[in-house]
Design a protein around this motif. Structure first.
Motif, PDB file in Angstrom:
ATOM      1  N   THR A  41       4.686   5.758   2.947  1.00  0.00           N
ATOM      2  CA  THR A  41       4.388   5.459   4.353  1.00  0.00           C
ATOM      3  C   THR A  41       4.883   4.059   4.690  1.00  0.00           C
ATOM      4  OG1 THR A  41       2.669   5.590   6.049  1.00  0.00           O
ATOM      5  CG2 THR A  41       2.066   4.495   4.000  1.00  0.00           C
ATOM      6  N   SER A  42       4.956   3.776   5.958  1.00  0.00           N
ATOM      7  CA  SER A  42       5.298   2.428   6.409  1.00  0.00           C
ATOM      8  C   SER A  42       4.027   1.775   6.944  1.00  0.00           C
ATOM      9  CB  SER A  42       6.373   2.471   7.498  1.00  0.00           C
ATOM     10  OG  SER A  42       5.899   3.192   8.611  1.00  0.00           O
ATOM     11  N   ALA A  61      -2.840   4.441   9.910  1.00  0.00           N
ATOM     12  CA  ALA A  61      -2.395   5.221  11.069  1.00  0.00           C
ATOM     13  C   ALA A  61      -2.907   4.611  12.371  1.00  0.00           C
ATOM     14  CB  ALA A  61      -2.866   6.667  10.944  1.00  0.00           C
ATOM     15  N   LYS A  62      -4.174   4.191  12.389  1.00  0.00           N
ATOM     16  CA  LYS A  62      -4.736   3.573  13.597  1.00  0.00           C
ATOM     17  C   LYS A  62      -4.033   2.259  13.920  1.00  0.00           C
ATOM     18  CE  LYS A  62      -9.260   5.641  12.974  1.00  0.00           C
ATOM     19  NZ  LYS A  62     -10.631   5.425  12.522  1.00  0.00           N
ATOM     20  N   LEU A  63      -3.765   1.447  12.898  1.00  0.00           N
ATOM     21  CA  LEU A  63      -3.083   0.171  13.127  1.00  0.00           C
ATOM     22  C   LEU A  63      -1.660   0.384  13.644  1.00  0.00           C
ATOM     23  CD1 LEU A  63      -4.269  -1.795   9.991  1.00  0.00           C
ATOM     24  CD2 LEU A  63      -4.857  -2.295  12.362  1.00  0.00           C
TER      25      LEU A  63
END
Length: 75
Positions: A36-37, A61-63
């Motif tokens: 992931t990034s 994901a939220k960030l």
């Protein structure tokens, strides 16, 4: 398992499990974070930047979503 090892498995943002493969005794290559990034460090506020524990997939994901929307964390 020591208290420090247990603490390393907790996401410092949401206090949920971070699912870090390394803290579970697996190789770094097996960890979800290698696939992931991540948003820029500036997207994370305060103590979460301390290298005490990894953040979880949900918080990443939220960030990323907040960064894409141009939102700034206030908590």
């Amino acid at each position: 398992m020591t208290h420090k090892q247990k603490q390393a498995q907790i996401c410092p943002l949401c206090l949920g499990q971070n699912s870090c493969a390394v803290t579970l005794g697996k190789e770094l290559e097996a960890c979800w974070c290698n696939h992931t990034s991540f948003p820029a460090k500036e997207a994370v506020k305060g103590d979460a930047l301390e290298p005490k524990a990894c953040i979880c997939q949900s918080c990443v994901a939220k960030l990323k979503e907040e960064a894409e929307l141009g939102l700034k964390r206030l908590d």
